[in-house]
Every structure is written in structure tokens, then in C-alpha cells.
Design a protein around this motif. Sequence first.
Motif, PDB file in Angstrom:
ATOM      1  N   ALA A  92      -0.865  24.539  33.658  1.00  0.00           N
ATOM      2  CA  ALA A  92      -1.091  25.819  34.378  1.00  0.00           C
ATOM      3  C   ALA A  92      -1.863  27.274  33.905  1.00  0.00           C
ATOM      4  N   ASN A  93      -1.684  27.972  35.231  1.00  0.00           N
ATOM      5  CA  ASN A  93      -2.325  29.030  35.289  1.00  0.00           C
ATOM      6  C   ASN A  93      -1.458  30.170  34.554  1.00  0.00           C
ATOM      7  N   GLY A  94      -0.763  30.405  33.619  1.00  0.00           N
ATOM      8  CA  GLY A  94      -0.119  30.662  33.503  1.00  0.00           C
ATOM      9  C   GLY A  94       1.328  30.381  34.002  1.00  0.00           C
ATOM     10  N   SER A  95       2.805  30.532  33.088  1.00  0.00           N
ATOM     11  CA  SER A  95       3.908  30.161  33.763  1.00  0.00           C
ATOM     12  C   SER A  95       4.505  30.319  35.150  1.00  0.00           C
ATOM     13  N   ASN A  96       3.869  31.307  35.872  1.00  0.00           N
ATOM     14  CA  ASN A  96       4.323  31.046  37.562  1.00  0.00           C
ATOM     15  C   ASN A  96       3.554  29.837  38.212  1.00  0.00           C
ATOM     16  N   SER A 225      10.126  25.066  30.483  1.00  0.00           N
ATOM     17  CA  SER A 225       8.819  26.130  30.637  1.00  0.00           C
ATOM     18  C   SER A 225       8.068  26.907  29.030  1.00  0.00           C
ATOM     19  N   ARG A 226       7.505  27.115  28.934  1.00  0.00           N
ATOM     20  CA  ARG A 226       6.984  28.002  28.251  1.00  0.00           C
ATOM     21  C   ARG A 226       5.572  29.062  28.463  1.00  0.00           C
ATOM     22  N   THR A 227       4.788  29.878  27.906  1.00  0.00           N
ATOM     23  CA  THR A 227       4.270  30.743  27.993  1.00  0.00           C
ATOM     24  C   THR A 227       3.404  31.231  27.066  1.00  0.00           C
ATOM     25  N   MET A 228       1.436  31.120  27.169  1.00  0.00           N
ATOM     26  CA  MET A 228       1.605  31.801  25.429  1.00  0.00           C
ATOM     27  C   MET A 228       0.695  33.225  26.080  1.00  0.00           C
ATOM     28  N   SER A 229       1.200  33.714  27.162  1.00  0.00           N
ATOM     29  CA  SER A 229       1.473  35.006  27.662  1.00  0.00           C
ATOM     30  C   SER A 229       2.104  36.088  25.882  1.00  0.00           C
ATOM     31  N   TYR A 241       2.820  26.204  30.337  1.00  0.00           N
ATOM     32  CA  TYR A 241       3.321  25.055  30.341  1.00  0.00           C
ATOM     33  C   TYR A 241       4.940  24.730  30.590  1.00  0.00           C
ATOM     34  N   PHE A 242       5.040  23.114  30.460  1.00  0.00           N
ATOM     35  CA  PHE A 242       6.590  22.457  30.388  1.00  0.00           C
ATOM     36  C   PHE A 242       6.455  21.862  30.014  1.00  0.00           C
ATOM     37  N   HIS A 260      -7.132  22.595  38.601  1.00  0.00           N
ATOM     38  CA  HIS A 260      -7.195  23.608  38.402  1.00  0.00           C
ATOM     39  C   HIS A 260      -7.275  24.501  36.882  1.00  0.00           C
ATOM     40  N   LEU A 261      -7.494  24.002  36.089  1.00  0.00           N
ATOM     41  CA  LEU A 261      -7.538  24.462  35.157  1.00  0.00           C
ATOM     42  C   LEU A 261      -9.018  24.765  34.405  1.00  0.00           C
TER      43      LEU A 261
END
Length: 376
Positions: A92-96, A225-229, A241-242, A260-261
Motif C-alpha cells: 500500500a501507500n506507505g506502511s501506515n 510489516s515492512r517499508t521501503m522508506s 508492505y507486509f 489503490h496503488l
Amino acid sequence: MTELRALLRPELQGATPYGAPQLDVPVALNTNESAYPVPPVVVDQIAHDVAQVAATLNRYPDREFARLRELLASYLTKTSGEHVTADQVWAANGSNEVLQHLVQAFGGAGRTALGFTPSYSMHPLIAGRGGATWIDGLRDADPKRFDLDADLAVEQTKQHDPDLIFLTSPNNPTGTSIDLDVVRRVYDASDHAIVVVDEAYTEFARTGTRSALTLLPGRDRLVVSRTMSKAFAFAGARLGYFAAATELAELMRLVRLPYHLSSVTQAVACAALEHADTMLAMVERIKTTRDALVDGCLELGLQPVPSDANFVLVGGFADSATAWQALLDEGVLVRDVGIPHHLRITAGTAEENTAVLQALRTVTAAGRTSTTKGNA
């Protein structure tokens, strides 16, 4: 005239929006962004791929973001040693937004979410905005300790019987990782709670720290859960993403907004993942400056918490608000996270590291803020 705030949902009355200061300063070390820009070879790939996509923007994006899920699954498999398939992955648009999807699916009115604070400040906000009741759990019986005590975590899980449980490893803002046995025990302490392990900073963990991805087999209520940020230097791209059981990932389709993406987001993220080794090459440099920041703070008589993230929580300040302002006056922006006597400092470049340590040395020597040994 109607007072619009009075028309808000009751749980939003009196609430304030999330936000970290965005100030124009020489050294900004307050939001745990990567200190390094996206490498030129990846920039070129992104430009090429986005140009290819641009001609198709009259059409909706791939709703199932199939290629992105394949690349994320491959990355997780390669880096964790645990085989992850594309149908186990959600993005999704950020891990949040990933966490928001989980709250929308498994939280909501009449349900509860448990987290162990101090921890990531968005967990209670996302849970509360989604209608769930947030429960502030203790990490340790001693408020001066930041490790997550397994017995205490299990006790609170049984006591509150939550629908969602948030574990953060490495933890933000403390930088501390949790042992996988804690995850196992908390998971086993409930027969229905969705257990979310937020691993936003896991690529920065010290050698030997294992990911909760290795616990996924046989645990259909576990989410990692992870993030690319952070490690991917992709804060501006907004891609989280998760990985979880296939059925759990499929359920996210019930709560996501259509398409959504965007096509551009998918193209940019895929380009970065195709160059994962290049993108992650800067992680070791950041870990080096993080460890140097710890050592430098110790030499100044401060009390840094050993970190597995790309930041360091530094204790020993007589007054954290005064210390924050004193550093800002020196051109260095850090984060006051609300923990008495502590400030969180992002590990930057070697030059930024030198600047923040010099600023700390200046403000302590000038008496603009003082340290105290009894408040770790």
C-alpha cells in the motif's frame, strides 16, 4: 454558523494531526529518512520505467499489483531465508496505509488494539482513527527500561484480550529489537488476536538479529510489516508492505480502495527492487555512522540506547525540550519524542554525524543544556 469541529466523530474531538517539524536547517536528523539520495543508476531506471507507464495513464493500474508482489516476495525470501510467495504479500501507500488496512479489517468499533509503549506513535493513531480502542501496554515494569519483557507482555495480552497486537522490532523510538521468543509467546497467549510485527527498520539491525518472517509458517494470525522508506531511501515514494498467510493477505481486498496503488507508484517501486543490492549498499554506511553516534554520545557523557535502527535514542538530558531547542539553534534538527530526558537522533552521513556531535558538544559545554546521570 455551524462549528465544523463539533460535527466530527466523538473520538476525533480535540484531536491534533500527526506531524513532525519540517524546517529548513543545515542538518535535519529528525524523521529517520535515509541520509543518502537514490543512486543515479536507479534514478535512470525509474525515469525510463515511468516514461513507459506515462503513455498508459489513461487506464487504471494493475489492481493486483502482480509484478510488484512478485518482486517483494523475492526480496523477502532472499534476505530472510524464509520462502515467501507473492500471494502472501500485500502492499500500500506507505506502511501506515498497510497498518490502516489491517485495522479496517480486524479492528473497528467495539474492538481493541494493544501496543507496548513507548513505541511507534502512529499505531495508536491508526487504531483510534479506525474506531478501535487503544490499550497502552507497558514494555517493562521499570519505566527506565525499554526492553519488552516477555512475561509482562504475555500477562497484558491475557488481561486485555485484544483483537490486534502491535509489536515493533526494531522499536521506534528506542531502536531496540525484540527476541523472537517474545513474538511466539505473545502469539500463543491469544487464540484470536492478529499479531503485527512492525519491522520498518529491520535492515539496519545488528548481525544475528532474526526477522519474524521466519515465524510465519503455521501462524495464520501473524503479520510482518515492512517499508521501503528507510533502508531503500524511498521515503518520498510511499511504499509499504507486509507478509502473512495467504488468506489474511486476500482479506485486505475487502478494505482497500479501488486501484489503490497507482501505475507510477508500482513502476517506481519495481525499479528500486530490481536494483535492491544497489539501494541497500548504503545501509552499511548508515550502520557505521549510527554506531559512531553512539560512541560519540558516550564520550560526551550522554546515555545512548544501543540501536538496531537508523537512529539513536539519546538519554541524559536534564530537559529534553531545552536540549532540542539548543540543538536547533546550532542548526541541527532532531526529534523530541516525549520521553523525559531523551532525544531521538537519526544517523546521517559522516559529515552530519560530525555536525550533530559538535552541536551536542557546544550546547553541553556552554551550559545551554546539561546532562544528568540518573535519568536513563
